[in-house]
Design an enzyme around this catalytic site. Structure first.
Site, PDB file in Angstrom:
ATOM      1  N   HIS A   1     -68.698 -54.471 -22.091  1.00 41.39           N
ATOM      2  CA  HIS A   1     -69.889 -55.287 -22.261  1.00 41.39           C
ATOM      3  C   HIS A   1     -69.550 -56.734 -21.914  1.00 41.39           C
ATOM      4  O   HIS A   1     -68.393 -57.078 -21.673  1.00 41.39           O
ATOM      5  CB  HIS A   1     -70.376 -55.219 -23.716  1.00 41.39           C
ATOM      6  CG  HIS A   1     -69.389 -55.791 -24.692  1.00 41.39           C
ATOM      7  ND1 HIS A   1     -68.251 -55.108 -25.088  1.00 41.39           N
ATOM      8  CD2 HIS A   1     -69.343 -56.997 -25.323  1.00 41.39           C
ATOM      9  CE1 HIS A   1     -67.563 -55.860 -25.929  1.00 41.39           C
ATOM     10  NE2 HIS A   1     -68.201 -57.008 -26.083  1.00 41.39           N
TER      11      HIS A   1
ATOM     12  N   ASP B   1     -70.580 -60.760 -23.425  1.00 38.10           N
ATOM     13  CA  ASP B   1     -70.983 -61.283 -24.731  1.00 38.10           C
ATOM     14  C   ASP B   1     -72.309 -62.040 -24.732  1.00 38.10           C
ATOM     15  O   ASP B   1     -72.889 -62.226 -25.791  1.00 38.10           O
ATOM     16  CB  ASP B   1     -69.886 -62.183 -25.298  1.00 38.10           C
ATOM     17  CG  ASP B   1     -68.687 -61.389 -25.796  1.00 38.10           C
ATOM     18  OD1 ASP B   1     -68.852 -60.194 -26.068  1.00 38.10           O
ATOM     19  OD2 ASP B   1     -67.590 -61.967 -25.891  1.00 38.10           O
TER      20      ASP B   1
ATOM     21  N   HIS C   1     -65.704 -56.835 -20.660  1.00 39.58           N
ATOM     22  CA  HIS C   1     -64.496 -56.466 -21.382  1.00 39.58           C
ATOM     23  C   HIS C   1     -64.811 -55.394 -22.409  1.00 39.58           C
ATOM     24  O   HIS C   1     -65.972 -55.134 -22.727  1.00 39.58           O
ATOM     25  CB  HIS C   1     -63.888 -57.686 -22.082  1.00 39.58           C
ATOM     26  CG  HIS C   1     -64.832 -58.344 -23.048  1.00 39.58           C
ATOM     27  ND1 HIS C   1     -65.832 -59.221 -22.660  1.00 39.58           N
ATOM     28  CD2 HIS C   1     -64.964 -58.247 -24.404  1.00 39.58           C
ATOM     29  CE1 HIS C   1     -66.507 -59.632 -23.709  1.00 39.58           C
ATOM     30  NE2 HIS C   1     -66.015 -59.045 -24.797  1.00 39.58           N
TER      31      HIS C   1
ATOM     32  N   ARG D   1     -55.992 -51.575 -36.344  1.00 39.04           N
ATOM     33  CA  ARG D   1     -55.929 -52.753 -35.469  1.00 39.04           C
ATOM     34  C   ARG D   1     -56.768 -53.857 -36.104  1.00 39.04           C
ATOM     35  O   ARG D   1     -57.962 -53.688 -36.324  1.00 39.04           O
ATOM     36  CB  ARG D   1     -56.479 -52.381 -34.094  1.00 39.04           C
ATOM     37  CG  ARG D   1     -56.590 -53.490 -33.056  1.00 39.04           C
ATOM     38  CD  ARG D   1     -57.366 -52.915 -31.881  1.00 39.04           C
ATOM     39  NE  ARG D   1     -57.354 -53.728 -30.691  1.00 39.04           N
ATOM     40  CZ  ARG D   1     -58.255 -54.659 -30.400  1.00 39.04           C
ATOM     41  NH1 ARG D   1     -59.214 -54.956 -31.268  1.00 39.04           N
ATOM     42  NH2 ARG D   1     -58.195 -55.318 -29.242  1.00 39.04           N
TER      43      ARG D   1
END
Length: 586
Positions: free
Chosen positions: A458, A460, A530, A540
């Site tokens: 996508h 931002d 990204h 994570r």
């Protein structure tokens, strides 16, 4: 015609119903907010070829929807389903021809491109007739139906004519808007003639090239580069030409309509603003805008200069400013990351601070994290948890976590903001748009044969549309975001690499393995698509930050957090409750 769409932004799925204007049927239709798994596709009726077409059609309007992408991959493997069955059932003929023509043009097949661009123009003018005919029905005025509008006959006729005229005038917008999109393609009709003039030049049909160049100047009178091209054609041919008659008639009618609408709006005392659909030579900065073979960051080159030279100097983008903190190390700049406005830094914070922020995350974050309470906003195969700066300060005030840890989160986010602002050499203040402490945990037993991403590809601040090679800067995207940053807190997990891609959402241009203290910063637009690869084992954690250059879009929680920190520094908060708006998503 009802189109089933689900609106997504770069960071979260929006779950509230909305309405959009159907550019084809000219009617208001409800958007159906529904998961693809809940839609009854023809596949369940043993009609895989229709299922493939339905899935493909859905995916054109929702290119970021990972689950539908998985459905498409499954359909491609089904026996009896062929590639030519993956068609967009809501594709508009003139736009389809234009898109295919651009592809041929980009491949250097100028003869084939000429044929399809001409086909697109024929279909465009046909669609214009249909669009205008659909405007002739009953109109609505001030929320009342046309037959219940209790005014004099003169006023009813006048209002009806004005509404019909406005509807017809807006066909310019309708015909330039792809199904499922809200914004038109800028400069759409004139671009046909721009592409054609150069394509005709490449196949040595200069008389046709001159005609198309003169037609383009009807829309953009005095355009410097096209005027240079016209002069070149005239010089080589030894005679002049004339623009296309259909375009002259089209523009004459459009301008007369505008005069009538402006006159009518003045008489009736209402505001009317002309849509900016081709009133400038601008467009999106991509290869579809400039038929010179450049990438949109470069200057337009007149044809007279294209004969023997194709190398153009790229626009210089600012980066490489001071990193402000002695420990911070530059690892890769934009060039090394194969993009623009990208940077990778290490040692932004120490191992001790990483550990403290991870402990804070374990104590404060909760599933749903403020993304409207969704347990997994991006994939069902991972648990997604998060917390904001204000929430951690509240926990610190209540004694549920050390206040020093909450303060560390606040200070670290400010450190990242200053680094990004300085490195990209911004000449104005960078404001927080959203600040988030997040952890993604692989769910045991759900990792076998995964083919999804932890976070789909996508951008931002715009809606990524890989098929059209566009990124639409319109709601529900966070269009006001200008820069993004991710500060990683650990690397002891499986998968979870951060990746940049081309606008096709497939071609990976850079892959980054997270580790403690590593920071990736980048501009938030379509130049930096990204995503995050699947986290297949472990947890994570990172601090995710989005920034804006517009102070009107500063994060409310951040402003409240600033007040809390100021109060803590002056000890005035003790003895009083934190003033946190209960409507804030904590």
């Amino acid at each position: 015609m009802t189109r089933i769409i689900t609106a997504f932004s770069g960071d979260t799925e929006l779950s509230e119903p909305a309405r959009y204007q159907s550019v084809y049927s000219k009617s208001k239709v409800d958007v159906i907010w529904q998961k693809p798994s809940e839609i009854v596709f023809p596949k369940q009726l043993k009609q895989p070829e229709k299922a493939a077409a339905a899935a493909h059609t859905y995916f054109q309007a929702n290119p970021e929807h990972v689950e539908m992408g998985q459905h498409l991959e499954q359909y491609k493997d089904l026996q009896g389903v062929e590639e030519n069955q993956f068609v967009d059932r809501e594709a508009r003929p003139h736009q389809q021809s234009f898109t295919e023509a651009v592809k041929l043009y980009d491949r250097g097949d100028h003869e084939g491109a000429v044929t399809l661009f001409e086909d697109s123009l024929v279909e465009y003018y046909k669609a214009d007739v249909v669009c205008r005919a659909l405007c002739q029905g009953p109109q609505k005025f001030e929320g009342h139906s046309h037959i219940r509008y209790h005014y004099s006959l003169h006023e009813v006729v006048s209002d009806h004519f004005t509404q019909v005229l406005h509807c017809e005038h807006e066909c310019v917008r309708d015909l330039a808007t792809r199904p499922g999109r809200l914004s038109p393609m800028e400069n759409y009709l004139p671009l046909h003639y721009d592409y054609l003039q150069f394509a005709y030049f490449k196949v040595n049909m200069l008389e046709e090239a001159l005609q198309c160049a003169l037609t383009y100047l009807l829309f953009h009178e005095g355009d410097e580069f096209m005027t240079d091209n016209v002069d070149y054609y005239r010089e080589v041919l030894g005679y002049d030409g004339s623009p296309r008659e259909e375009a002259e008639r089209y523009l004459t009618r459009h301008r007369l309509e505008l005069d009538l609408l402006l006159m009518g709006s003045k008489i009736m005392g209402v505001d009317f603003t002309e849509g900016n659909y081709w009133s400038s030579t601008g467009g999106r900065d991509d290869s579809n805008r400039i038929p010179s073979g450049t990438d949109g960051w470069m200057e337009y080159v007149p044809i007279s200069e294209k004969k023997n030279i194709t190398v153009i100097v790229s626009q210089q983008l600012k980066e490489g400013g001071p990193l402000l903190y002695d420990s911070v190390q530059l690892v890769q700049n934009s060039a090394a990351l194969n993009g623009t406005q990208r940077v990778l830094l290490d040692q932004v914070i120490s191992e001790e601070k990483c550990a403290e922020l991870r402990n804070l995350a374990h104590a404060v974050t909760m599933a749903g994290d403020g993304y409207r309470g969704r347990m997994s906003p991006h994939t069902p195969n991972e648990k997604f948890e998060g917390a904001t700066v204000l929430k951690t300060l509240q926990y610190g005030y209540e004694g549920r976590v050390p206040m020093s840890s909450a303060r560390l989160f606040y200070d670290t986010s400010e450190q990242v903001r200053r680094i990004v602002e300085s490195y990209f050499m911004l000449n104005t203040t960078l404001h927080f748009s959203y600040t988030h402490l997040v952890c993604r945990t692989a769910i045991t037993g759900q990792q076998d044969h995964r083919n999804d991403l932890s976070h789909p590809i996508h951008a931002d601040n715009c809606l990524l549309d890989p098929d059209a090679n566009e990124c639409w800067k319109e709601p529900p995207a966070y269009t006001y975001r200008d820069y993004s940053a991710l500060l990683y807190l650990n690397g002891d997990f499986d998968g979870g690499e951060f990746i940049f891609t081309e606008m096709d959402a497939k071609t990976v241009t850079a892959s980054i393995k997270p580790k403690c203290g590593r920071l990736v910063g980048f501009s938030s637009g379509g130049e930096n698509p990204h995503g995050v690869k699947a986290v297949t084992g472990g947890q994570r954690c990172a601090v995710a930050l989005w920034f804006t250059l517009d102070p009107l879009y500063r994060e409310l929680e951040r402003l409240q957090a600033d007040e809390v920190i100021q109060a803590l520094d002056t000890k005035s908060v003790w003895g009083h409750g934190l003033n946190i708006n209960p409507k804030d998503e904590l």
